[in-house]
Design an enzyme around this catalytic site. Sequence first.
Site, PDB file in Angstrom:
ATOM      1  N   CYS A 192     -15.953  -7.650   1.461  1.00 49.85           N
ATOM      2  CA  CYS A 192     -16.104  -7.324   3.276  1.00 49.85           C
ATOM      3  C   CYS A 192     -15.015  -6.740   4.339  1.00 49.85           C
ATOM      4  O   CYS A 192     -15.630  -6.152   5.460  1.00 49.85           O
ATOM      5  CB  CYS A 192     -15.601  -9.148   3.627  1.00 49.85           C
ATOM      6  SG  CYS A 192     -14.556 -10.415   2.911  1.00 49.85           S
ATOM      7  N   THR A 213       1.025  -1.211   0.668  1.00 47.26           N
ATOM      8  CA  THR A 213      -0.233   0.220  -0.014  1.00 47.26           C
ATOM      9  C   THR A 213       0.719   1.348  -0.285  1.00 47.26           C
ATOM     10  O   THR A 213       0.913   2.088  -0.917  1.00 47.26           O
ATOM     11  CB  THR A 213      -1.080  -0.064   0.775  1.00 47.26           C
ATOM     12  OG1 THR A 213      -1.833  -0.931   0.531  1.00 47.26           O
ATOM     13  CG2 THR A 213      -2.148   1.229   1.274  1.00 47.26           C
TER      14      THR A 213
END
Length: 393
Positions: free
Chosen positions: A326, A73
């Site tokens: 989710c 990330t």
Amino acid sequence: MNRLIYMDNAATTFVDKRVLEAMLPYLTDMCFNPSSIYDGAQDVHAALDIARETIAKTLNANAREIYFTSCGTESDNFAIKGVAYANRDKGKHLITSKIEHHAVLHSMAALEKEGYEVTYLDVDENGLVDPATLDKAIRPDTILVSIMYANNEIGTIEPIKEISEVCKKHSVYLHVDAVQAYAHMPIDVVSDGIDMLSASGHKFNAMKGTGFLYIKKGVKIRNFMDGGAQEFRKRAGTENVAGIIGMAKATEIAHSEIEERMSHEKMIRDYIIDRILKEIPYSRLNGHREKRLTNNVNIGFEFIEGESMLLALNDIGVCASSGSACTSGSLDPSHVLLAIGLPHEKAHGSLRLTVDHTTSLDDAKLVCDNLPKIVERLRSMSPLYEDFIKNKK
Ligand SMILES: *Cc1c(COP(=O)(O)O)cnc(C)c1O
């Protein structure tokens, strides 16, 4: 008690025992700051240099072009925001695809809030970006294209070489999120024409909290962290020494047996895909059949919720993922499955199984032996399925 069958390697991988062993000295006897002056610290510094060299070699890059980060990330944020800020005088337009990881998509969205413009390219039904479409989307003020090497949900491998040729033609930087592909298939940043490449240690048997960004020499990019002189003054902060040493060890191991790993995974992958498609009606493969990561299976089952399938698999000790986001706490279907053209209800019924080089054929058999029963049971509780069968008769 069931033994655990781990088929969620796209989410994270287990740390290799040899990686842990390589790390341990740097958490104990060799726990020095590599910026310090005494012998022990300089030895740590030298070990980091070797790790950088090891990683660079796997990509056909130079050690000077590898910047250690804290994760995939961060590498994506570093590349995208770093290029955007450093090149704003040239333009404020960026291009990416609709199936990128949120680390890329949300970095782009953050830039949009700051006045940048972003084009999100469509993909085809297999998840492929079309280089000709990219060619048309590039404008005089385009500064960066960011396209992933391989998709984390459906495993589709993008035509990076063709994409880089388009970028070269227009003198636009190309960033590639290779978090799923790196150390899972051979990558050559020179022949692929890549300017920046993101990778993450925990996706290839190193620990979480490690990663790197390859930045080709000469790329104009702003530093990501302000502080000390670490990472060639581009990413300050005392290095995660043990993590980096482990990551280098993991990539060395992976690359020393990459062909064997890939052919084993491919055998397991194809076994699972073939059996499921043959034995379970109303199932379809998501992602490209051939241009696909060797470890990725993603199947859509009609009339079923992905979550209920995951719970049933969990009951027999199988760790897997579905196509729903989710992690975000929402029940929105995956943006990737929507982008390849699946309607909402079909996007919900997807199952992702990501194997690795240690997955045995017995594991694959157990999953394939149980899945038809699970799917049948879940469908028998679905009013939609009942209607569908009634109408068919
Ligand atoms: C996992 C992943 C990331 C994020 O990496 P982290 O190290 O978990 O931050 C980015 N892109 C892709 C394609 C991924 O699969």
